[in-house]
Design a protein around this motif. Structure first.
Motif, mmCIF file in Angstrom:
data_model
loop_
_atom_site.group_PDB
_atom_site.id
_atom_site.type_symbol
_atom_site.label_atom_id
_atom_site.label_comp_id
_atom_site.label_asym_id
_atom_site.label_seq_id
_atom_site.Cartn_x
_atom_site.Cartn_y
_atom_site.Cartn_z
ATOM 1 N N ALA A 1 0.921 14.461 8.910
ATOM 2 C CA ALA A 1 -0.341 13.747 9.179
ATOM 3 C C ALA A 1 -0.643 12.666 8.146
ATOM 4 C CB ALA A 1 -1.490 14.751 9.249
ATOM 5 N N HIS A 2 -0.427 12.962 6.859
ATOM 6 C CA HIS A 2 -0.717 11.962 5.825
ATOM 7 C C HIS A 2 0.202 10.745 5.960
ATOM 8 C CE1 HIS A 2 -2.450 15.640 4.013
ATOM 9 N NE2 HIS A 2 -3.339 14.804 3.505
ATOM 10 N N ALA A 3 1.473 10.988 6.310
ATOM 11 C CA ALA A 3 2.419 9.880 6.479
ATOM 12 C C ALA A 3 1.988 8.981 7.629
ATOM 13 C CB ALA A 3 3.822 10.413 6.724
ATOM 14 N N GLN A 4 1.465 9.572 8.685
ATOM 15 C CA GLN A 4 1.015 8.782 9.831
ATOM 16 C C GLN A 4 -0.197 7.931 9.465
ATOM 17 O OE1 GLN A 4 0.531 11.591 13.043
ATOM 18 N NE2 GLN A 4 2.732 11.967 13.200
ATOM 19 N N ARG A 5 -1.107 8.498 8.694
ATOM 20 C CA ARG A 5 -2.280 7.724 8.246
ATOM 21 C C ARG A 5 -1.868 6.623 7.270
ATOM 22 N NH1 ARG A 5 -5.679 11.866 5.427
ATOM 23 N NH2 ARG A 5 -6.852 10.011 4.802
ATOM 24 N N PHE A 6 -0.922 6.927 6.411
ATOM 25 C CA PHE A 6 -0.407 5.946 5.456
ATOM 26 C C PHE A 6 0.210 4.762 6.211
ATOM 27 C CE2 PHE A 6 2.781 4.166 2.589
ATOM 28 C CZ PHE A 6 2.171 4.226 1.338
ATOM 29 N N ALA A 7 1.045 5.075 7.194
ATOM 30 C CA ALA A 7 1.701 4.024 7.979
ATOM 31 C C ALA A 7 0.673 3.197 8.751
ATOM 32 C CB ALA A 7 2.712 4.640 8.942
ATOM 33 N N GLU A 8 -0.332 3.856 9.282
ATOM 34 C CA GLU A 8 -1.391 3.151 10.016
ATOM 35 C C GLU A 8 -2.083 2.132 9.110
ATOM 36 O OE1 GLU A 8 -5.422 4.749 11.947
ATOM 37 O OE2 GLU A 8 -3.652 5.798 12.690
ATOM 38 N N ALA A 9 -2.353 2.537 7.873
ATOM 39 C CA ALA A 9 -3.004 1.633 6.916
ATOM 40 C C ALA A 9 -2.084 0.468 6.560
ATOM 41 C CB ALA A 9 -3.387 2.398 5.646
ATOM 42 N N MET A 10 -0.835 0.761 6.255
ATOM 43 C CA MET A 10 0.092 -0.301 5.853
ATOM 44 C C MET A 10 0.370 -1.265 7.001
ATOM 45 S SD MET A 10 0.731 0.027 2.659
ATOM 46 C CE MET A 10 2.165 -0.999 2.426
ATOM 47 N N ASN A 11 0.378 -0.759 8.224
ATOM 48 C CA ASN A 11 0.615 -1.627 9.381
ATOM 49 C C ASN A 11 -0.605 -2.482 9.721
ATOM 50 O OD1 ASN A 11 3.312 -1.085 9.973
ATOM 51 N ND2 ASN A 11 2.792 0.757 11.133
ATOM 52 N N ASP A 12 -1.731 -2.170 9.112
ATOM 53 C CA ASP A 12 -2.942 -2.966 9.311
ATOM 54 C C ASP A 12 -3.036 -4.010 8.201
ATOM 55 O OD1 ASP A 12 -5.400 -3.987 10.033
ATOM 56 O OD2 ASP A 12 -6.550 -2.285 9.246
ATOM 57 N N ASP A 13 -2.155 -5.021 8.273
ATOM 58 C CA ASP A 13 -2.138 -6.102 7.286
ATOM 59 C C ASP A 13 -1.966 -5.578 5.864
ATOM 60 O OD1 ASP A 13 -2.205 -8.805 6.504
ATOM 61 O OD2 ASP A 13 -4.360 -8.718 6.122
ATOM 62 N N PHE A 14 -1.060 -4.613 5.705
ATOM 63 C CA PHE A 14 -0.698 -4.095 4.375
ATOM 64 C C PHE A 14 -1.947 -3.621 3.612
ATOM 65 C CE2 PHE A 14 2.211 -7.482 5.669
ATOM 66 C CZ PHE A 14 3.421 -6.807 5.678
ATOM 67 N N ASN A 15 -2.688 -2.720 4.243
ATOM 68 C CA ASN A 15 -3.967 -2.266 3.669
ATOM 69 C C ASN A 15 -3.709 -1.185 2.617
ATOM 70 O OD1 ASN A 15 -6.594 -1.494 3.112
ATOM 71 N ND2 ASN A 15 -7.253 -1.791 5.222
ATOM 72 N N THR A 16 -3.266 -1.623 1.450
ATOM 73 C CA THR A 16 -2.927 -0.668 0.383
ATOM 74 C C THR A 16 -4.117 0.147 -0.129
ATOM 75 O OG1 THR A 16 -3.047 -2.492 -1.206
ATOM 76 C CG2 THR A 16 -0.853 -1.885 -0.383
ATOM 77 N N PRO A 17 -5.372 -0.367 -0.144
ATOM 78 C CA PRO A 17 -6.467 0.491 -0.596
ATOM 79 C C PRO A 17 -6.620 1.747 0.257
ATOM 80 C CG PRO A 17 -7.180 -1.800 -0.564
ATOM 81 C CD PRO A 17 -5.834 -1.756 0.095
ATOM 82 N N VAL A 18 -6.468 1.600 1.567
ATOM 83 C CA VAL A 18 -6.569 2.758 2.459
ATOM 84 C C VAL A 18 -5.339 3.646 2.304
ATOM 85 C CG1 VAL A 18 -6.686 3.501 4.879
ATOM 86 C CG2 VAL A 18 -8.072 1.567 4.091
ATOM 87 N N ALA A 19 -4.165 3.045 2.165
ATOM 88 C CA ALA A 19 -2.948 3.833 1.968
ATOM 89 C C ALA A 19 -3.027 4.651 0.685
ATOM 90 C CB ALA A 19 -1.727 2.895 1.925
ATOM 91 N N ILE A 20 -3.576 4.054 -0.374
ATOM 92 C CA ILE A 20 -3.714 4.775 -1.644
ATOM 93 C C ILE A 20 -4.761 5.880 -1.521
ATOM 94 C CG2 ILE A 20 -4.550 4.513 -4.024
ATOM 95 C CD1 ILE A 20 -2.962 1.852 -4.102
ATOM 96 N N ALA A 21 -5.798 5.669 -0.706
ATOM 97 C CA ALA A 21 -6.791 6.738 -0.460
ATOM 98 C C ALA A 21 -6.110 7.947 0.188
ATOM 99 C CB ALA A 21 -7.907 6.209 0.431
ATOM 100 N N VAL A 22 -5.108 7.696 1.037
ATOM 101 C CA VAL A 22 -4.342 8.789 1.645
ATOM 102 C C VAL A 22 -3.596 9.562 0.560
ATOM 103 C CG1 VAL A 22 -2.429 9.363 3.211
ATOM 104 C CG2 VAL A 22 -4.105 7.603 3.861
ATOM 105 N N LEU A 23 -3.058 8.849 -0.432
ATOM 106 C CA LEU A 23 -2.371 9.531 -1.537
ATOM 107 C C LEU A 23 -3.319 10.447 -2.295
ATOM 108 C CD1 LEU A 23 -0.198 6.612 -3.049
ATOM 109 C CD2 LEU A 23 0.397 8.223 -1.215
ATOM 110 N N PHE A 24 -4.558 10.022 -2.478
ATOM 111 C CA PHE A 24 -5.538 10.875 -3.172
ATOM 112 C C PHE A 24 -5.912 12.103 -2.340
ATOM 113 C CE2 PHE A 24 -6.186 7.140 -5.869
ATOM 114 C CZ PHE A 24 -6.227 7.750 -7.113
ATOM 115 N N ASP A 25 -5.981 11.923 -1.024
ATOM 116 C CA ASP A 25 -6.226 13.095 -0.155
ATOM 117 C C ASP A 25 -5.099 14.107 -0.302
ATOM 118 O OD1 ASP A 25 -8.548 11.959 0.755
ATOM 119 O OD2 ASP A 25 -7.711 11.258 2.664
ATOM 120 N N LEU A 26 -3.876 13.609 -0.349
ATOM 121 C CA LEU A 26 -2.717 14.485 -0.549
ATOM 122 C C LEU A 26 -2.810 15.197 -1.894
ATOM 123 C CD1 LEU A 26 0.623 12.770 0.592
ATOM 124 C CD2 LEU A 26 -0.028 15.163 0.931
ATOM 125 N N ALA A 27 -3.162 14.438 -2.939
ATOM 126 C CA ALA A 27 -3.269 15.018 -4.281
ATOM 127 C C ALA A 27 -4.310 16.140 -4.309
ATOM 128 C CB ALA A 27 -3.624 13.939 -5.289
#
Length: 468
Positions: free
Chosen positions: A347-373
């Motif tokens: 699930a986290h990988a899918q959310r990460f990919a969704e963020a990155m595919n949205d014009d390289f939205n790294t702030p949202v992708a990094i928020a996914v990393l914090f959820d994982l942490a």
């Protein structure tokens, strides 16, 4: 292959990405003019487009990434004269320094890193084609200029009309131009400038203008029509506008499909500039902060947003990155050592990919990393820790042993050199420079850089060092 959407500066909209050749992406980014150390603005360009090419590759694309080096221009010539050294010695020294800074920030080398001076024949060919197409002319002063008003699409990238540009005509008054809006393609050599570098051309001895360099290099390495062209927002006009005019004027078809521009770096909410005295080199910043903290700080902001630099923001980035590494510390090192692939179905990988595919939205992708942490901290799950490290690795983060970062340690590369060893090599380098053996001096710098030791030359012949 991908659901990627990119904000296209040319269209002023977010568009679905569709490469010219299925499965392949050709990417060109305007690189550095190598007459001084790289600053934070350069760091942002390097890290942002490193992230872009990493995500494209992670998405399954075969990427050809070109980032050029401008190794001839007015500033380079002037600095070489001031230093009483050749242009080649000056530019090579700062190319080595740039490579050291990029490596410290986790920036992968581009597939091609062309130097402008190696592509003068291609520039001359393009200028000749523009002249044939009625878009270039030689002025009375010997310069060859581009006739802006004869290119119908001029202004489409920046949104500027020719009428808007008339306000700036007084800035560049040149008697050799037919129109003040015209820009130089080939600068005629002037006898009054003995240090000037020059090449033979059909229009007499001279050297290329800045804009033609990128049109020629990108065309030679990626073709006359390619997928993505990137660079800092400050290059949108006039540099990228002029590239379009040159390339489309010469080839009479579309030059680039997607234009990407990263935002400005600001310091305490003011644009970073030398005139304001708020100008920081990458080396200045790395004296106080771990390079991965700087990379994390850059990626934490969306690439198109202004990036506000301050010690407080870097301190906050360090604390945030510490939280991610602390989560990995909960898992035995051996369990993370072999991590390579992302579990794409998780699930986290899918959310990460969704963020990155949205014009390289790294702030949202990094928020996914914090959820994982957070979940790792609760569950101590080895599988989730592996996923955290793998996902972060896609954008060049969290690849060190957690203890190395948390203890503020350096990598093993520099551990084999004692302070005395380093000082001895610095002394040998200084001696080589005094003997004008710049190749040997540059070799010693490169050797130290490979060992994780960064040098900075100071006024008065002093050299400071630190472990990178």
């Amino acid at each position: 292959m991908s659901n990627l959407k990119i904000y296209n500066t040319l269209a002023r909209d977010k568009q679905a990405f569709s490469p010219i050749e299925p499965g392949k992406v050709r990417l060109y980014v305007c690189g550095m003019t190598v007459y001084d150390y790289c600053h934070l603005g350069h760091a942002r360009v390097m890290v942002v487009f490193d992230m872009v090419q990493r995500w494209l590759r992670a998405s399954g694309f075969d990427v050809t990434y070109v980032r050029n080096i401008t190794d001839i221009d007015d500033k380079i010539i002037q600095r070489a004269i001031e230093n009483r050294e050749s242009i080649g010695q000056l530019t090579q020294r700062f190319i080595i320094a740039m490579d050291e800074d990029a490596a410290a920030l986790g920036v992968q080398k581009p597939d091609h890193e062309p130097r402008a001076t190696a592509y003068v024949p291609q520039m001359l060919a393009m200028i000749g084609q523009l002249e044939k197409n009625g878009l270039a002319y030689q002025g009375s002063d010997g310069d060859v200029n581009y006739s802006v008003r004869d290119f119908p699409g001029y202004g489409k990238l920046s949104g500027k009309s020719l009428d808007d540009l008339r306000a700036g005509e007084r800035v560049d008054v040149n008697a050799g131009k037919r129109d003040p809006l015209d820009f130089v393609l080939w600068k005629a050599a002037k006898e009054s400038e003995p240090g000037e570098v020059k090449w033979d051309s059909p229009w007499g001895k001279g050297r290329p203008g800045w804009h033609i360099e990128c049109s020629a290099m990108s065309g030679e390495l990626l073709g006359d029509h390619f997928d993505i062209h990137g660079g800092g927002q400050d290059l949108q006009f006039p540099h990228h506008e002029n590239e379009i005019a040159q390339s489309e004027g010469a080839h009479r078809h579309t030059f680039v499909n997607y234009w990407m521009h990263n935002g400005f770096v600001r310091v305490d909410n003011e644009k970073m500039s030398k005139s304001l005295g708020n100008f920081f080199t990458i080396r200045d910043v790395l004296k106080k902060y771990d390079p991965e903290v700087v990379r994390f700080f850059i990626l934490r902001a969306h690439y198109r947003s202004p990036l506000n630099y301050s010690d407080a923001h870097l301190d906050d980035a360090r604390q945030a990155l510490t939280r991610l590494y602390t989560a990995l510390k909960e898992v035995p090192v051996d369990d993370l050592a072999a991590v390579t692939a992302v579990d794409q179905g998780e699930a986290h990988a899918q959310r990460f990919a969704e963020a990155m595919n949205d014009d390289f939205n790294t702030p949202v992708a990094i928020a996914v990393l914090f959820d994982l942490a957070n979940e790792i901290n609760k569950s101590k799950s080895v599988a989730l820790a592996r996923q955290l490290k793998a996902l972060a690795g896609v954008i060049g983060l969290l690849q060190r042993p957690a203890d190395s970062f948390l203890k503020g340690g350096v990598g093993s590369e520099a551990a084999g050199l004692s302070a005395a060893d380093i000082e001895a090599k610095i002394a040998a380098r200084i001696a080589a420079k005094k003997a004008k053996n710049f190749a040997e001096a540059d070799g010693i710098r490169a050797e130290l850089a490979a060992a994780g030791v960064i040098l900075e030359d100071k006024p008065g012949g002093l050299t400071e060092w630190r472990r990178g």
